[in-house]
Design a protein around this motif. Structure first.
Motif, PDB file in Angstrom:
ATOM      1  N   ILE B  35       0.872  -1.169   0.000  1.00 44.45           N
ATOM      2  CA  ILE B  35       0.000   0.000   0.000  1.00 44.45           C
ATOM      3  C   ILE B  35       0.906   1.214   0.000  1.00 44.45           C
ATOM      4  CG2 ILE B  35      -1.810   1.233   1.231  1.00 44.45           C
ATOM      5  CD1 ILE B  35      -2.894  -1.430   1.976  1.00 44.45           C
ATOM      6  N   ASN B  36       0.940   1.893  -1.122  1.00 48.63           N
ATOM      7  CA  ASN B  36       1.888   2.979  -1.313  1.00 48.63           C
ATOM      8  C   ASN B  36       1.320   4.273  -0.746  1.00 48.63           C
ATOM      9  OD1 ASN B  36       3.835   4.693  -2.180  1.00 48.63           O
ATOM     10  ND2 ASN B  36       3.262   4.619  -4.330  1.00 48.63           N
ATOM     11  N   PHE B  37       1.558   4.502   0.535  1.00 45.78           N
ATOM     12  CA  PHE B  37       0.953   5.668   1.174  1.00 45.78           C
ATOM     13  C   PHE B  37       1.513   6.993   0.670  1.00 45.78           C
ATOM     14  CE2 PHE B  37      -0.918   2.899   4.486  1.00 45.78           C
ATOM     15  CZ  PHE B  37      -2.200   3.367   4.351  1.00 45.78           C
ATOM     16  N   ARG B  88      12.054  -5.273  -1.148  1.00 42.97           N
ATOM     17  CA  ARG B  88      11.039  -6.115  -1.755  1.00 42.97           C
ATOM     18  C   ARG B  88      10.912  -7.459  -1.069  1.00 42.97           C
ATOM     19  NH1 ARG B  88      11.100  -6.235  -7.727  1.00 42.97           N
ATOM     20  NH2 ARG B  88      10.880  -4.001  -7.436  1.00 42.97           N
ATOM     21  N   ASN B  89      12.041  -7.985  -0.543  1.00 48.36           N
ATOM     22  CA  ASN B  89      11.975  -9.303   0.065  1.00 48.36           C
ATOM     23  C   ASN B  89      11.911  -9.254   1.584  1.00 48.36           C
ATOM     24  OD1 ASN B  89      11.957 -10.695  -2.390  1.00 48.36           O
ATOM     25  ND2 ASN B  89      14.160 -10.305  -2.585  1.00 48.36           N
ATOM     26  N   SER B  90      11.761  -8.051   2.140  1.00 49.81           N
ATOM     27  CA  SER B  90      11.624  -8.001   3.604  1.00 49.81           C
ATOM     28  C   SER B  90      10.137  -8.048   3.958  1.00 49.81           C
ATOM     29  CB  SER B  90      12.291  -6.747   4.156  1.00 49.81           C
ATOM     30  OG  SER B  90      11.880  -5.625   3.427  1.00 49.81           O
ATOM     31  N   THR B  91       9.848  -7.866   5.240  1.00 49.99           N
ATOM     32  CA  THR B  91       8.451  -8.015   5.665  1.00 49.99           C
ATOM     33  C   THR B  91       7.579  -6.914   5.054  1.00 49.99           C
ATOM     34  OG1 THR B  91       8.962  -6.664   7.569  1.00 49.99           O
ATOM     35  CG2 THR B  91       9.025  -9.043   7.886  1.00 49.99           C
ATOM     36  N   ARG B  92       6.284  -7.188   4.988  1.00 49.04           N
ATOM     37  CA  ARG B  92       5.376  -6.199   4.403  1.00 49.04           C
ATOM     38  C   ARG B  92       5.254  -4.975   5.289  1.00 49.04           C
ATOM     39  NH1 ARG B  92       0.047  -9.190   2.465  1.00 49.04           N
ATOM     40  NH2 ARG B  92      -0.661  -7.073   2.077  1.00 49.04           N
ATOM     41  N   ILE B  97       5.928   0.831   6.340  1.00 48.78           N
ATOM     42  CA  ILE B  97       6.485   1.941   7.118  1.00 48.78           C
ATOM     43  C   ILE B  97       7.341   2.830   6.214  1.00 48.78           C
ATOM     44  CG2 ILE B  97       8.078   2.502   8.997  1.00 48.78           C
ATOM     45  CD1 ILE B  97       6.964  -0.043  10.386  1.00 48.78           C
ATOM     46  N   THR B  98       8.083   2.202   5.308  1.00 50.77           N
ATOM     47  CA  THR B  98       8.870   2.990   4.358  1.00 50.77           C
ATOM     48  C   THR B  98       7.961   3.884   3.526  1.00 50.77           C
ATOM     49  OG1 THR B  98      10.316   1.083   4.216  1.00 50.77           O
ATOM     50  CG2 THR B  98      10.660   2.823   2.605  1.00 50.77           C
ATOM     51  N   SER B 103       6.014   9.262   2.273  1.00 51.15           N
ATOM     52  CA  SER B 103       4.927  10.227   2.229  1.00 51.15           C
ATOM     53  C   SER B 103       5.309  11.486   3.011  1.00 51.15           C
ATOM     54  CB  SER B 103       3.672   9.579   2.820  1.00 51.15           C
ATOM     55  OG  SER B 103       2.752  10.540   3.217  1.00 51.15           O
ATOM     56  N   LEU B 104       5.814  11.293   4.226  1.00 51.10           N
ATOM     57  CA  LEU B 104       6.212  12.446   5.047  1.00 51.10           C
ATOM     58  C   LEU B 104       7.361  13.196   4.386  1.00 51.10           C
ATOM     59  CD1 LEU B 104       6.028  10.798   8.575  1.00 51.10           C
ATOM     60  CD2 LEU B 104       4.448  12.430   7.576  1.00 51.10           C
ATOM     61  N   PHE B 105       8.277  12.442   3.786  1.00 52.93           N
ATOM     62  CA  PHE B 105       9.414  13.067   3.118  1.00 52.93           C
ATOM     63  C   PHE B 105       8.936  14.012   2.015  1.00 52.93           C
ATOM     64  CE2 PHE B 105      12.479  12.932  -0.417  1.00 52.93           C
ATOM     65  CZ  PHE B 105      13.599  13.453   0.211  1.00 52.93           C
ATOM     66  N   LEU B 106       8.047  13.518   1.162  1.00 52.16           N
ATOM     67  CA  LEU B 106       7.552  14.362   0.063  1.00 52.16           C
ATOM     68  C   LEU B 106       6.825  15.593   0.603  1.00 52.16           C
ATOM     69  CD1 LEU B 106       6.179  11.736  -2.482  1.00 52.16           C
ATOM     70  CD2 LEU B 106       8.248  13.107  -2.682  1.00 52.16           C
ATOM     71  N   GLU B 107       6.001  15.383   1.636  1.00 54.18           N
ATOM     72  CA  GLU B 107       5.234  16.514   2.186  1.00 54.18           C
ATOM     73  C   GLU B 107       6.153  17.598   2.732  1.00 54.18           C
ATOM     74  OE1 GLU B 107       2.707  14.701   5.129  1.00 54.18           O
ATOM     75  OE2 GLU B 107       1.706  13.540   3.571  1.00 54.18           O
ATOM     76  N   TYR B 108       7.131  17.169   3.536  1.00 55.71           N
ATOM     77  CA  TYR B 108       7.894  18.189   4.256  1.00 55.71           C
ATOM     78  C   TYR B 108       9.024  18.784   3.426  1.00 55.71           C
ATOM     79  CZ  TYR B 108       4.733  17.468   7.946  1.00 55.71           C
ATOM     80  OH  TYR B 108       3.565  17.434   8.657  1.00 55.71           O
ATOM     81  N   VAL B 109       9.499  18.043   2.428  1.00 52.76           N
ATOM     82  CA  VAL B 109      10.452  18.662   1.494  1.00 52.76           C
ATOM     83  C   VAL B 109       9.736  19.774   0.718  1.00 52.76           C
ATOM     84  CG1 VAL B 109      11.736  18.276  -0.637  1.00 52.76           C
ATOM     85  CG2 VAL B 109      12.064  16.757   1.291  1.00 52.76           C
ATOM     86  N   THR B 110       8.507  19.473   0.282  1.00 50.78           N
ATOM     87  CA  THR B 110       7.737  20.502  -0.434  1.00 50.78           C
ATOM     88  C   THR B 110       7.442  21.686   0.481  1.00 50.78           C
ATOM     89  OG1 THR B 110       6.668  18.632  -1.480  1.00 50.78           O
ATOM     90  CG2 THR B 110       5.801  20.800  -2.004  1.00 50.78           C
ATOM     91  N   LEU B 111       7.079  21.357   1.715  1.00 42.97           N
ATOM     92  CA  LEU B 111       6.777  22.406   2.683  1.00 42.97           C
ATOM     93  C   LEU B 111       7.991  23.299   2.905  1.00 42.97           C
ATOM     94  CD1 LEU B 111       4.197  22.872   4.311  1.00 42.97           C
ATOM     95  CD2 LEU B 111       5.229  21.646   6.195  1.00 42.97           C
ATOM     96  N   TYR B 112       9.173  22.668   2.961  1.00 40.95           N
ATOM     97  CA  TYR B 112      10.397  23.411   3.223  1.00 40.95           C
ATOM     98  C   TYR B 112      10.722  24.356   2.064  1.00 40.95           C
ATOM     99  CZ  TYR B 112      15.250  24.434   4.320  1.00 40.95           C
ATOM    100  OH  TYR B 112      16.416  25.095   4.594  1.00 40.95           O
ATOM    101  N   PHE B 113      10.625  23.825   0.855  1.00 42.67           N
ATOM    102  CA  PHE B 113      11.051  24.632  -0.292  1.00 42.67           C
ATOM    103  C   PHE B 113       9.963  25.592  -0.784  1.00 42.67           C
ATOM    104  CE2 PHE B 113      14.271  21.274  -0.621  1.00 42.67           C
ATOM    105  CZ  PHE B 113      15.389  22.085  -0.664  1.00 42.67           C
ATOM    106  N   LEU B 114       8.709  25.177  -0.683  1.00 43.34           N
ATOM    107  CA  LEU B 114       7.654  26.018  -1.262  1.00 43.34           C
ATOM    108  C   LEU B 114       6.794  26.704  -0.202  1.00 43.34           C
ATOM    109  CD1 LEU B 114       6.632  23.598  -4.132  1.00 43.34           C
ATOM    110  CD2 LEU B 114       8.090  25.601  -4.284  1.00 43.34           C
ATOM    111  N   THR B 115       7.114  26.518   1.077  1.00 39.80           N
ATOM    112  CA  THR B 115       6.377  27.078   2.227  1.00 39.80           C
ATOM    113  C   THR B 115       4.927  26.571   2.309  1.00 39.80           C
ATOM    114  OG1 THR B 115       5.405  29.068   1.246  1.00 39.80           O
ATOM    115  CG2 THR B 115       7.695  29.225   2.007  1.00 39.80           C
TER     116      THR B 115
END
Lengths: 393, 293
Positions: B35-37, B88-92, B97-98, B103-115
């Motif tokens: 599930i690609n959050f 891919r071969n580790s637990t689901r 969690i990754t 998801s948080l990475f994309l949100e906060y990088v955008t928040l940082y650069f674009l306010t």
């Protein structure tokens, strides 16, 4: 491990220093030279207790800027009673208890009056200290009804004043405007239910509108951060209101009005000062905003020369247009200077008496008189969007 | 009755957007059971790419949408390579969690650069026209969103049912090991899946920008979750399920706010998720196949 130990020691040290400073601060309070306050001093010290950090830092920041511009202007014109005003700017961190500490410290430093804090909550924090020290506080923007009056006893808080109108005034004003000027009889309310501010506006609008013979045909709510209003708007459209009251903030209201117009809802729409933002026109579009009105403290585009000179001074210094908080901070200082001049003295008790007698003081947020409950009686500006421009009514 | 039909129309364009996002969830889940959050946030990036290509490059809405789709397709492939492939071969749960981390990475990088300040889609990008037919109001914006969503769904169906790549995707989804034995490069198929899913999300992002005019770095969270519910409602891993689920969610939400209260809209949306998981975890279109071992 070592780091943790040191962190603990560091924290302890900070705590001890903090406690010492509190003790010293209290001691200083008792022995503070009262002479430095009021008439004997070289300058007139004005405490500026604002939220310069924390969640509502932008309110405090802008209001302080407005207040400092007023002080600058007064000092350049020769000061008050021949003395310069000396601003003592302090940060209450948007915290109620910190607002109290700051007021206590400012009282020790010999301020004759305090401007701020901005929210009703932080003003409450400051209130007891101001009452105890008998120093007047002028709140620029605390709109809750209970700020100047103790709700339990119904007694007016002697030393607390404000220059903004109350939430109830705003809702009532829009209801009267809708009934008398727009001549509508059936209104719908569709406001934010996420905060007390918007709920208060809706409540007072409803009371006034119904009391004066109007009917509320629909009452709906939305949450802040919502972007989808079509479902509810279609429902409201089915009730055929002649006016829709939308108290809330511009982030949601702009999208809401756009969707309303897209659904063919052409009736006038009204709201409160939360609408005030350049993003309104950008998001909703100039055409959708035609025939929409909101109550506000003042309008940046008002041609009144006093307002325009303030706007120019503010823009020159801060590179942005002054919002209502800035204008109210400015007015708070000007009202104080006016009171000191009328009192003929910078003694806090005399200032308080002069403030109580304020009549027709011409501020940039309107001409105001202070009533028995320490609220300004002033005209609330109604602003209309006309082809994307703000026009005062 | 008229009001009811109007509510359906209101729900359709919202549903089309949900459906496009749900497709990406369901395709990725169908292939690698993840599930690609971060999917909702890829949609947000798409909205920003669209915004900048309209406001800075002055491109029209179609070009902006294509541009956003291409950029996000690449972004999706890179995210899969960097973040998901090593796991891919580790637990689901590790992969899940990754995905949340991404998801948080994309949100906060955008928040940082674009306010955090919202950006406004230029109104000139899509001049609005309203059509009134027998008391019903529909705008060219609604039509544009619904039509382009349907076109993309038809293209997707064609790719999956009629092309060799689609056949390979179906094969990987059915049985990864057997697909490898048949000479299918699983890595390549996974990359293609991410590319297509992310491109659809980007299209949805531009549509949301167009629909609500305002975008911000955290705009992907709620539509992302709603689309996830839509995917589960239709049966996660099933492409027709995601389409139908998306439209159903959009219409359901509009009806709830139209006939009940908009305050309960989100509660109903997530209530649907709970009900589906309790009653028919495989979704409306799912068959009870039992656990594959």
């Amino acid at each position: 491990m070592l780091d943790k130990k040191w962190a603990k020691k560091g924290a302890l040290l900070v705590l001890v220093v903090f406690m010492l400073s509190v003790v010293v601060g209290c001691g200083g309070g008792q022995t503070s030279d009262k002479e430095s306050k009021g008439d004997g001093a070289e300058t007139i010290k004005v405490g500026i207790n604002c939220e310069l950090s924390g969640p509502v830092a932008s309110y405090g920041d802008n209001s302080r800027n407005g207040a400092l511009i007023a002080i600058d202007e007064i000092n350049k014109a020769g000061g008050v009673l021949g003395k310069q005003l000396e601003p003592l700017v302090r940060d209450c961190q948007s915290k109620t208890d910190e607002a109290m500490n700051v007021s206590a410290a400012l009282a020790d430093e010999g301020m004759v009056a305090q401007i701020g804090p901005l929210t009703s909550g932080t003003v409450e924090g400051s209130t007891s200290v101001m009452m105890e020290n008998q120093i007047p506080l002028i709140a620029p923007a605390a709109t809750a009804n209970k700020v100047t009056v103790d709700e339990k006893t119904g007694k007016v808080r002697d030393y607390i004043f404000r220059v903004c109108y109350r939430d109830s005034d705003q809702g009532v004003r829009m209801a009267d405007f809708a009934l008398n000027t727009l001549k509508v009889k059936k209104a719908a309310i569709f406001g934010s239910t996420s905060d007390d501010y918007a709920k208060g506006l809706a409540k007072y609008f409803k009371e006034e509108f119904e009391a004066k013979g109007g009917t509320i045909v629909a009452e709906e709510g939305f949450m802040n951060l919502d972007k989808e209003f079509r479902g509810t708007l279609t429902k409201i459209r089915g009730k055929n209101p002649e006016f829709i009251y939308v108290p809330g903030y511009y982030t949601e209201v702009s999208v809401l009005i756009k969707q309303a117009r897209e659904l063919g809802i052409t009736v006038p729409i009204g709201g409160g000062d939360g609408w005030d933002s350049p993003d309104m026109v950008k998001v909703a579009g100039a055409e959708a905003l035609n025939d929409t009105y909101f109550t506000n403290h003042y309008s940046v585009e008002d041609p009144n020369p006093a307002i325009q000179s303030f706007v120019k001074a503010y823009e020159a210094k801060h590179k942005k247009a002054p919002d209502s908080f800035a204008a109210l901070g400015y007015d708070a200082v000007k009202l104080l200077a006016d009171a000191i001049t009328r009192a003929g003295s910078a003694d806090p008790v005399k200032i308080k008496e002069a403030l109580e007698q304020t009549k027709d003081f011409a501020g940039i947020t309107g001409t105001m008189s202070i009533d028995e409950q320490h609220n300004p009686i002033k005209n609330i500006v109604i602003i209309e969007y006309k082809d994307g421009k703000l026009v005062s009514r | 009755m008229l009001e009811f039909i109007q509510q359906l129309i209101n729900g359709l364009s919202l549903g089309a957007i949900y459906a496009l996002i749900a497709l990406g969830y369901t395709m990725v889940y169908g292939i690698i059971l993840l599930i690609n959050f971060a999917h909702g946030d890829i949609m947000m990036v798409g909205a920003y790419v669209g915004f900048f290509s309209i406001s800075l490059l002055g491109s029209n809405i179609i070009v902006a949408m294509v541009f956003a789709m291409v950029t996000c397709a690449l972004l999706g492939v890179v995210i899969e390579k960097v973040a998901y492939r090593p796991l891919r071969n580790s637990t689901r749960i590790a992969a899940l969690i990754t995905a949340i981390g991404m998801s948080l990475f994309l949100e906060y990088v955008t928040l940082y650069f674009l306010t955090a300040q919202q950006r406004v889609y230029p109104a000139s990008a899509f001049p609005l026209h309203k059509y009134e037919i027998a008391g019903l109001v529909i705008s060219n914006k609604d039509i544009f969103i619904i039509v382009s969503a349907v076109i993309m769904m038809i293209i997707l169906q064609y790719i999956i049912k009629r092309t060799k790549t689609g056949k390979a995707m179906r094969a990987v989804s059915l049985d990864k090991e057997a697909a490898v034995l048949m000479g299918i490069s699983v890595d390549r198929i996974v990359s293609i899946t991410f590319a297509i899913g992310s491109a659809l999300a980007a299209a949805a992002g531009v549509m949301i920008g167009l629909y609500y005019n305002a975008i911000n770095p955290l705009m992907g969270i709620i539509p992302g979750l709603k689309a996830f519910v839509a995917a589960v409602l239709g049966g996660i891993g099933l492409i027709p399920g995601a389409m139908v689920g998306g439209f159903l969610m959009g219409i359901l939400e509009t009806l709830v706010s139209g006939y009940w209260s908009s305050m309960y809209r989100d509660a109903v949306a997530f209530g649907v998720l709970i009900l589906i998981l309790l009653i028919k975890p495989t979704g409306l279109f799912g068959k009870n196949t039992g656990e594959k071992v």
